[in-house]
Design a protein around this motif. Structure first.
Motif, PDB file in Angstrom:
ATOM      1  N   ALA A  43      28.289  71.635   5.028  1.00  9.32           N
ATOM      2  CA  ALA A  43      29.076  71.042   3.948  1.00  9.32           C
ATOM      3  C   ALA A  43      29.566  72.086   2.955  1.00  9.32           C
ATOM      4  N   HIS A  44      28.754  73.125   2.737  1.00  9.89           N
ATOM      5  CA  HIS A  44      29.136  74.157   1.763  1.00  9.89           C
ATOM      6  C   HIS A  44      30.271  75.044   2.274  1.00  9.89           C
ATOM      7  N   LYS A  45      30.649  74.887   3.562  1.00 13.87           N
ATOM      8  CA  LYS A  45      31.729  75.684   4.141  1.00 13.87           C
ATOM      9  C   LYS A  45      33.060  74.923   4.176  1.00 13.87           C
ATOM     10  N   GLU A  46      33.086  73.720   3.630  1.00 13.70           N
ATOM     11  CA  GLU A  46      34.287  72.891   3.742  1.00 13.70           C
ATOM     12  C   GLU A  46      35.514  73.556   3.125  1.00 13.70           C
ATOM     13  N   LEU A  47      35.369  74.097   1.916  1.00 12.78           N
ATOM     14  CA  LEU A  47      36.515  74.737   1.258  1.00 12.78           C
ATOM     15  C   LEU A  47      37.017  75.929   2.064  1.00 12.78           C
ATOM     16  N   PHE A  48      36.090  76.716   2.615  1.00 18.86           N
ATOM     17  CA  PHE A  48      36.474  77.856   3.454  1.00 18.86           C
ATOM     18  C   PHE A  48      37.264  77.386   4.673  1.00 18.86           C
ATOM     19  N   ILE A  49      36.783  76.320   5.334  1.00 19.19           N
ATOM     20  CA  ILE A  49      37.470  75.812   6.525  1.00 19.19           C
ATOM     21  C   ILE A  49      38.864  75.314   6.173  1.00 19.19           C
ATOM     22  N   ARG A  50      38.976  74.603   5.057  1.00 18.85           N
ATOM     23  CA  ARG A  50      40.285  74.078   4.642  1.00 18.85           C
ATOM     24  C   ARG A  50      41.270  75.220   4.381  1.00 18.85           C
ATOM     25  N   ASN A  51      40.815  76.251   3.710  1.00 14.49           N
ATOM     26  CA  ASN A  51      41.701  77.387   3.411  1.00 14.49           C
ATOM     27  C   ASN A  51      42.153  78.086   4.694  1.00 14.49           C
ATOM     28  N   GLU A  52      41.241  78.234   5.638  1.00 17.30           N
ATOM     29  CA  GLU A  52      41.599  78.880   6.899  1.00 17.30           C
ATOM     30  C   GLU A  52      42.561  78.017   7.719  1.00 17.30           C
ATOM     31  N   CYS A  53      42.359  76.701   7.668  1.00 18.17           N
ATOM     32  CA  CYS A  53      43.225  75.799   8.433  1.00 18.17           C
ATOM     33  C   CYS A  53      44.655  75.793   7.907  1.00 18.17           C
ATOM     34  N   ASN A  54      44.826  76.083   6.618  1.00 16.86           N
ATOM     35  CA  ASN A  54      46.182  76.214   6.073  1.00 16.86           C
ATOM     36  C   ASN A  54      46.963  77.287   6.821  1.00 16.86           C
ATOM     37  N   LYS A  55      46.265  78.319   7.269  1.00 16.36           N
ATOM     38  CA  LYS A  55      46.922  79.403   8.013  1.00 16.36           C
ATOM     39  C   LYS A  55      46.930  79.143   9.522  1.00 16.36           C
ATOM     40  N   LEU A  56      45.860  78.518  10.033  1.00 17.92           N
ATOM     41  CA  LEU A  56      45.713  78.360  11.476  1.00 17.92           C
ATOM     42  C   LEU A  56      46.479  77.168  12.027  1.00 17.92           C
ATOM     43  N   ILE A  57      46.625  76.102  11.232  1.00 16.67           N
ATOM     44  CA  ILE A  57      47.274  74.878  11.697  1.00 16.67           C
ATOM     45  C   ILE A  57      48.643  74.685  11.039  1.00 16.67           C
ATOM     46  N   GLU A  58      48.767  75.038   9.770  1.00 19.47           N
ATOM     47  CA  GLU A  58      50.014  75.024   8.992  1.00 19.47           C
ATOM     48  C   GLU A  58      50.493  73.617   8.636  1.00 19.47           C
ATOM     49  N   ARG A  59      50.893  72.839   9.637  1.00 15.28           N
ATOM     50  CA  ARG A  59      51.440  71.499   9.360  1.00 15.28           C
ATOM     51  C   ARG A  59      50.878  70.490  10.350  1.00 15.28           C
ATOM     52  N   GLY A  60      50.861  69.228   9.928  1.00 14.46           N
ATOM     53  CA  GLY A  60      50.413  68.161  10.806  1.00 14.46           C
ATOM     54  C   GLY A  60      49.278  67.366  10.177  1.00 14.46           C
ATOM     55  N   GLU A 131      28.126  81.798  11.722  1.00  9.74           N
ATOM     56  CA  GLU A 131      29.085  82.712  12.354  1.00  9.74           C
ATOM     57  C   GLU A 131      29.308  82.335  13.818  1.00  9.74           C
ATOM     58  N   ALA A 132      28.208  81.948  14.509  1.00  7.64           N
ATOM     59  CA  ALA A 132      28.339  81.534  15.908  1.00  7.64           C
ATOM     60  C   ALA A 132      29.167  80.247  16.014  1.00  7.64           C
ATOM     61  N   THR A 133      28.928  79.309  15.101  1.00 10.63           N
ATOM     62  CA  THR A 133      29.686  78.057  15.100  1.00 10.63           C
ATOM     63  C   THR A 133      31.162  78.309  14.788  1.00 10.63           C
ATOM     64  N   TRP A 134      31.416  79.205  13.842  1.00  9.62           N
ATOM     65  CA  TRP A 134      32.804  79.527  13.478  1.00  9.62           C
ATOM     66  C   TRP A 134      33.550  80.159  14.647  1.00  9.62           C
ATOM     67  N   ASN A 135      32.867  80.981  15.438  1.00  3.58           N
ATOM     68  CA  ASN A 135      33.503  81.574  16.611  1.00  3.58           C
ATOM     69  C   ASN A 135      33.876  80.508  17.639  1.00  3.58           C
ATOM     70  N   VAL A 136      33.016  79.486  17.776  1.00  7.57           N
ATOM     71  CA  VAL A 136      33.348  78.370  18.664  1.00  7.57           C
ATOM     72  C   VAL A 136      34.579  77.633  18.124  1.00  7.57           C
ATOM     73  N   PHE A 137      34.615  77.457  16.810  1.00  5.82           N
ATOM     74  CA  PHE A 137      35.772  76.803  16.186  1.00  5.82           C
ATOM     75  C   PHE A 137      37.055  77.581  16.467  1.00  5.82           C
ATOM     76  N   LEU A 138      37.010  78.902  16.348  1.00  9.76           N
ATOM     77  CA  LEU A 138      38.202  79.712  16.603  1.00  9.76           C
ATOM     78  C   LEU A 138      38.648  79.622  18.060  1.00  9.76           C
ATOM     79  N   GLU A 139      37.682  79.526  18.979  1.00 12.02           N
ATOM     80  CA  GLU A 139      38.037  79.320  20.393  1.00 12.02           C
ATOM     81  C   GLU A 139      38.751  77.986  20.577  1.00 12.02           C
ATOM     82  N   ALA A 140      38.234  76.958  19.896  1.00 10.10           N
ATOM     83  CA  ALA A 140      38.861  75.632  19.994  1.00 10.10           C
ATOM     84  C   ALA A 140      40.267  75.655  19.399  1.00 10.10           C
TER      85      ALA A 140
END
Length: 292
Positions: A43-60, A131-140
């Motif tokens: 839960a404490h990583k939510e803001l980090f994930i949202r900020n990264e998704c702005n760059k990784l997903i952009e729109r949708g 970090e291991a979970t984030w790497n799985v996320f980046l693969e996805a």
């Protein structure tokens, strides 16, 4: 290279004694609308994930689900039961079930699912696990973006076809145009003779008015601008970065020129070609709404 806003990516990995599942789905949206479903330890990583998704997903309109569960071999050691709280939950549920005459066979399972019944105090994931979970996320995300790119390739092919159709119709208009002005002149002369009489027409004044009128109906600028917009549209499709918004703006400019061509044509053949252009443009606008 264009990308579709519609995308899907899913991945499962076993890392750091955890079974991590990531699922990413997206549909069309004007902006990035992000719905995150995270385990409590992240839960404490939510803001980090949202900020990264702005760059990784952009729109949708994207839904991201991350599930991280201990492997069976690590489950017993990782599971902590808050016995006092679990007992209180169970007794309360038992009392309510007795009063209502409800089935009591699933009370323990229900009590275990209550907030903080397991896990004791809510713990944050360690950095190595995260970090291991984030790497799985980046693969996805990579799988998700490949899906978008494949969908985008189909849209790219269709958009190029539609734009080239408009350019072909424009070439047909240029072929038909030389016959347009003589026909307009002939029509005006016929009207003057019918309603005014040829003997009452000041030929010099008529010629001056005719030049002024024909100048108003000239479509040279519209043809040049429309062809320029079509070429620019195709060049944006060739960009390395998908830019659906820019393509949307260009298609609006194409529409303005096509509408002006139609209003100034005064020629049945040209107006038919303009209608066909409009049909192609509507399909372009629909497809552009699907692009990142």
């Amino acid at each position: 290279m264009v990308q579709s806003m519609t995308g899907y990516g899913a991945l499962k990995r076993e890392v750091q004694g955890m079974r991590v599942s990531v699922e990413i789905k997206s549909l069309n949206s004007k902006y990035l609308e992000l719905n995150l479903k995270l385990p409590r330890q992240y839960a404490h990583k939510e803001l980090f994930i949202r900020n990264e998704c702005n760059k990784l997903i952009e729109r949708g309109k994207a839904t991201i689900t991350i599930i991280a569960e201990p492997l069976e071999t690590a489950l017993v050691s990782s599971l902590a039961i808050n016995e006092p709280l679990l007992t209180a939950y169970y007794r309360s549920l038992e009392r309510i079930a007795t009063e209502l005459g409800a089935d009591r066979s699933e009370l323990l399972k229900l009590a275990l699912s209550m907030p903080e019944a397991t896990g004791g105090e809510e713990n944050q994931a360690g950095e190595e696990e995260w970090e291991a979970t984030w790497n799985v996320f980046l693969e996805a995300i990579a799988v998700f973006n490949r899906f978008r790119a494949d969908e985008g390739a189909v849209l790219d092919k269709d958009l190029r076809l539609r734009v080239n159709n408009i350019k072909n119709y424009l070439s047909e208009i240029e072929t038909a145009e030389p016959q347009r002005i003589p026909l307009i002149r002939e029509r005006l002369e016929g009207l003057m003779k019918e309603y005014v009489g040829s003997e009452n027409v000041d030929q010099n004044r008529f010629e001056q008015e005719l030049v002024f009128y024909i100048d108003k109906l000239d479509i040279t600028e519209e043809k040049v601008r429309l062809r320029s917009h079509c070429d620019y549209f195709l060049s944006v499709l060739d960009d390395k970065v998908s830019n659906g918004k820019k393509l949307g703006f260009i298609s609006q400019e194409m529409g303005r020129e096509i509408n002006t061509l139609g209003s100034k044509a005064y020629d049945a053949a040209i107006q038919q070609l303009v209608v066909q252009m409009k049909e192609e443009l509507e399909k372009i606008k629909e497809q552009v709404l699907n692009l990142v």
